[in-house]
Design an enzyme around this catalytic site. Structure first.
Site, short mmCIF file in Angstrom:
data_model
loop_
_atom_site.label_atom_id
_atom_site.label_comp_id
_atom_site.label_asym_id
_atom_site.label_seq_id
_atom_site.Cartn_x
_atom_site.Cartn_y
_atom_site.Cartn_z
N ASP A 71 0.86 -1.19 0.00
CA ASP A 71 0.00 0.00 0.00
C ASP A 71 0.89 1.24 0.00
OD1 ASP A 71 -2.00 2.06 0.61
OD2 ASP A 71 -3.29 0.37 1.16
N SER A 78 -11.68 9.89 6.29
CA SER A 78 -12.80 9.16 5.69
C SER A 78 -12.57 7.65 5.66
CB SER A 78 -13.06 9.67 4.26
OG SER A 78 -11.93 9.45 3.43
N ARG A 82 -14.42 2.39 8.05
CA ARG A 82 -14.41 0.98 7.65
C ARG A 82 -13.03 0.34 7.77
NH1 ARG A 82 -14.01 4.51 3.92
NH2 ARG A 82 -12.67 4.29 2.11
N LYS A 95 -0.32 3.92 5.38
CA LYS A 95 -1.19 2.82 5.79
C LYS A 95 -0.40 1.56 6.11
CE LYS A 95 -5.51 4.11 3.49
NZ LYS A 95 -6.54 3.71 2.51
N CYS A 197 -15.77 2.83 -4.39
CA CYS A 197 -16.34 3.10 -3.07
C CYS A 197 -16.20 4.57 -2.72
CB CYS A 197 -15.66 2.23 -2.02
SG CYS A 197 -16.02 0.47 -2.19
N CYS A 357 -16.42 16.75 -11.03
CA CYS A 357 -16.94 15.66 -10.19
C CYS A 357 -16.11 15.67 -8.91
CB CYS A 357 -16.89 14.31 -10.91
SG CYS A 357 -15.22 13.80 -11.38
#
Length: 399
Positions: A71, A78, A82, A95, A197, A357
């Site tokens: 990673d 955010s 999860r 991470k 996601c 966007c």
């Protein structure tokens, strides 16, 4: 279909290890022999995010001897909804490092190897070759195809998982015993068609449901117990609380694992998935270039618009995203309206149109559609709302 253990026996367990893994030792199918196989195993987990979090923690707790983490990202606020391997104090930290420290608390007897890099065609074979098994916890199509092709070329199995909103999927791809990922998904979807996601959201606890199945499949493969999900895709609907198993078969014409493969080495997977920054082979560079605009330049244009300069600012996101962060004065026209053609008739062709966007990917698609319809002055906001929040309005959240 039962398969033999993926790894051999390690050295005998220490007294401390026998005590720690006693509940495994009591299971006849696992026992001390299975625990020794776990101890000797090397598992690479690609992604320390939503799926990688439960996978990493349960593989460490189970006693997998060496766990690799790939990673190159850092922890964001955010993520915490999860990605349970990280905490508040980890925000802004790599991470892989955050996960390594958490696993050391879960089980100090396992070795964690960090690969703080972005897996790509130049390094995937070298990284993956050092492990017995790969668990794919990524959320993008280029990396999924990359991991699959590398595992096929190296003759290794990999456990795949996918999540979106309330839905999840899990399977084991192993060309030696069944289909690979390309057998079932030979071509990636068009760019922007399947939201990530980050764009469409995900129920946090869904990561635990799918990730725990991935960890279970990894343990089964390593120890040779049960029937792994080779040739089956497990589909989960959290709203219905249903689990369905779909049978899938090897494709005799598969480009990577078929008898006459056309993919014999790793390719450019950004290009393969249609999201490369440059033009595709055979395309005219000038025709493919898409004018962009920075967040600061857009802010200046908005100031001028208040003074009378006219242009149209379009937001192609859904209402849920706009409620989190938005750019003042933007007209909401969803990307689906561009794809259907309905948006073209709603926009003036005699004024500049700036489209945005979240990050610039979906708006680029909308801008190309409008330009192909004949509009002469369409611009894409580079970096999207994320760039706006970072460079112009930091009072809004980066979601």
């Amino acid at each position: 279909m039962a398969l033999p253990p993926l790894v051999g026996l390690s050295d005998p367990l220490s007294t401390e290890e026998v005590a720690r893994y006693a509940r495994h030792a009591l299971i006849p199918e696992v026992g001390l022999e299975g625990q020794r196989r776990l101890k000797g195993a090397r598992v690479l987990v690609v992604g320390a995010g939503g799926l990688g979090s439960p996978v990493l923690m349960y593989l460490a707790a189970a006693g997998v001897g060496t766990i690799g983490i790939v990673d190159d990202d850092v922890v964001e606020t955010s993520n915490l909804q999860r990605q349970v391997v990280h905490g508040v104090s980890d925000v802004g930290r790599p991470k892989s490092l955050s996960a390594q420290e958490t696993l050391a608390e879960v089980n100090p007897l396992v070795t964690v190897e960090r690969h703080e890099l972005r897996l790509d065609s130049s390094n995937a074979l070298e990284v993956i070759d050092g492990y017995d098994l790969v668990v794919d916890g990524t959320d993008n199509f280029p990396t999924r195809y990359l991991v699959n092709d590398a595992c096929v070329l190296l003759g290794k199995p990999h456990v795949w998982g996918s999540i979106y909103r309330f839905d999840g999927q899990v399977s084991v791809w192993w060309a030696e015993h069944g289909p690979c990922y390309r057998c079932v998904f030979p071509e990636p979807p068009p760019p922007g068609l399947v939201p990530s996601c980050a764009e469409g959201g995900v129920l946090g606890v869904l990561c635990a449901a799918i990730g725990s199945v991935q960890a279970t499949e990894a343990i089964k493969l390593l120890t040779g117990i049960g029937e792994p999900l080779v040739g089956r895709v497990l589909v989960h609907d959290a709203l219905r609380q249903s689990w369905d198993a779909l049978q899938v078969r090897k494709d005799p014409g598969c480009a990577v694992c078929g008898p006459s493969p056309t993919v014999t080495e790793l390719v450019d997977y950004e290009w393969f998935c249609g999201i490369a920054s440059g033009p595709l082979a055979g395309e005219d560079i000038a025709a493919d270039s898409l004018p962009g605009i920075s967040a600061r330049d857009l802010a200046a244009m908005l100031d001028k618009r208040a003074g009378g300069e006219e242009f149209v600012l379009v937001d192609v996101r859904g209402p849920e995203e706009r409620a989190i962060a938005s750019i003042p004065g933007a007209e909401a026209i969803h990307l689906d309206e561009f794809r259907s053609g309905a948006a073209v008739s709603r926009l003036p062709f005699d004024r500049t149109v700036v489209i945005h966007c979240k990050s610039g990917v979906r708006s680029a698609e909308a801008a190309r559609i409008l330009r192909e319809a004949g509009h002469g002055d369409v611009r894409n906001l580079e970096g999207g709302v994320l760039a706006w929040v970072r460079d112009v309005d930091p009072t809004q959240p980066e979601y």
